[in-house]
Design a protein around this motif. Sequence first.
Motif, mmCIF file in Angstrom:
data_model
loop_
_atom_site.group_PDB
_atom_site.id
_atom_site.type_symbol
_atom_site.label_atom_id
_atom_site.label_comp_id
_atom_site.label_asym_id
_atom_site.label_seq_id
_atom_site.Cartn_x
_atom_site.Cartn_y
_atom_site.Cartn_z
ATOM 1 N N GLU A 27 9.168 -9.402 8.797
ATOM 2 C CA GLU A 27 7.998 -9.292 9.664
ATOM 3 C C GLU A 27 7.825 -7.855 10.154
ATOM 4 N N SER A 28 8.935 -7.209 10.511
ATOM 5 C CA SER A 28 8.879 -5.820 10.963
ATOM 6 C C SER A 28 8.388 -4.894 9.846
ATOM 7 N N CYS A 29 8.850 -5.135 8.620
ATOM 8 C CA CYS A 29 8.412 -4.321 7.467
ATOM 9 C C CYS A 29 6.912 -4.427 7.263
ATOM 10 N N ALA A 35 4.239 -1.380 7.671
ATOM 11 C CA ALA A 35 3.453 -0.982 6.499
ATOM 12 C C ALA A 35 1.959 -1.015 6.790
ATOM 13 N N GLU A 36 1.514 -2.016 7.531
ATOM 14 C CA GLU A 36 0.087 -2.161 7.814
ATOM 15 C C GLU A 36 -0.398 -1.150 8.850
ATOM 16 N N GLU A 37 0.460 -0.808 9.821
ATOM 17 C CA GLU A 37 0.035 0.065 10.913
ATOM 18 C C GLU A 37 0.208 1.539 10.600
ATOM 19 N N PHE A 38 1.228 1.880 9.818
ATOM 20 C CA PHE A 38 1.538 3.289 9.561
ATOM 21 C C PHE A 38 1.603 3.561 8.056
ATOM 22 N N PRO A 39 0.545 4.131 7.472
ATOM 23 C CA PRO A 39 0.526 4.406 6.023
ATOM 24 C C PRO A 39 1.642 5.327 5.554
ATOM 25 N N THR A 40 2.102 6.235 6.436
ATOM 26 C CA THR A 40 3.137 7.192 6.024
ATOM 27 C C THR A 40 4.545 6.724 6.382
ATOM 28 N N SER A 41 4.687 5.516 6.914
ATOM 29 C CA SER A 41 6.026 4.970 7.119
ATOM 30 C C SER A 41 6.645 4.651 5.765
#
Length: 265
Positions: free
Chosen positions: A168-170, A174-180
């Motif tokens: 869930e954290s992944c 991924a959805e909130e931060f494109p550069t994560s």
Amino acid sequence: MTTCKHQLLHIILAALLCALILIDSTNGFLGSSCKNNDKLMARRMSVITTNTPSSPMLGRSSCLYVRRSYDDKSDEELFAALLADKKSKARDATASPISSLDTSRYAHLANITSPSPSIKPEDIIPLVMISLKNNDVPDKDAGMKLVWEFATDTTQYVFRNNRTEFIESCHETAEEFPTSFYGVAINGQSWNIETKLNRVGGESGWIATQVIKTVSSDGRLRRWQWELRKNKRPPCLGCWKIESIGSSDRNGDFEARDRGNGWSD
């Protein structure tokens, strides 16, 4: 009489199709990307299975609906196409995310889903990156589940040994931060390995590092320094796992270039 026979044939075929669609409603004959099963009967549409070129994986199917004229054979062809697609998905379900990759470079990684002493540290990064890019192959979150298996106790402890919470954290990251990391691994444009694997202490060393470069979905560059560690005790004695993945800044640097003049030594 002939017309009645034709009508009866269509009724029987329609009933068979509806029954099979209801039985297989959890997955659908056409998979998660094709949710219009209820329209197939009404529109007498056939199914065309195509490869998805945007992914490094081959063999993933998408469905295109093509309007066809109504005739005696349309239902029979549709029925045959649906059965063929169902059999194909059953074969794919036994494969790992990398098993259909169209290259011999990583063919030896096919069907790997968990750590093993036989897996070389050089293979960990390609295995993880390809699996995350195809996260839902062969089943939902298969790529993230693989990452969890290759994570050391450090990561698993952070998530209290809860794989569901980790996944869930992944997704949220991924959805909130494109550069994560998970943003670029799942949705990014590209990645490539920039440095050779560095084994601290030589070939007998149990710590290794390597750097890769990624380009995010919105075109931003990041570098990632991986730290891998070899298990020195059971379980999985001798297995290489992922200790950490460190991000660079927006310029691709791991250390600041300019220290500024606000502080003195």
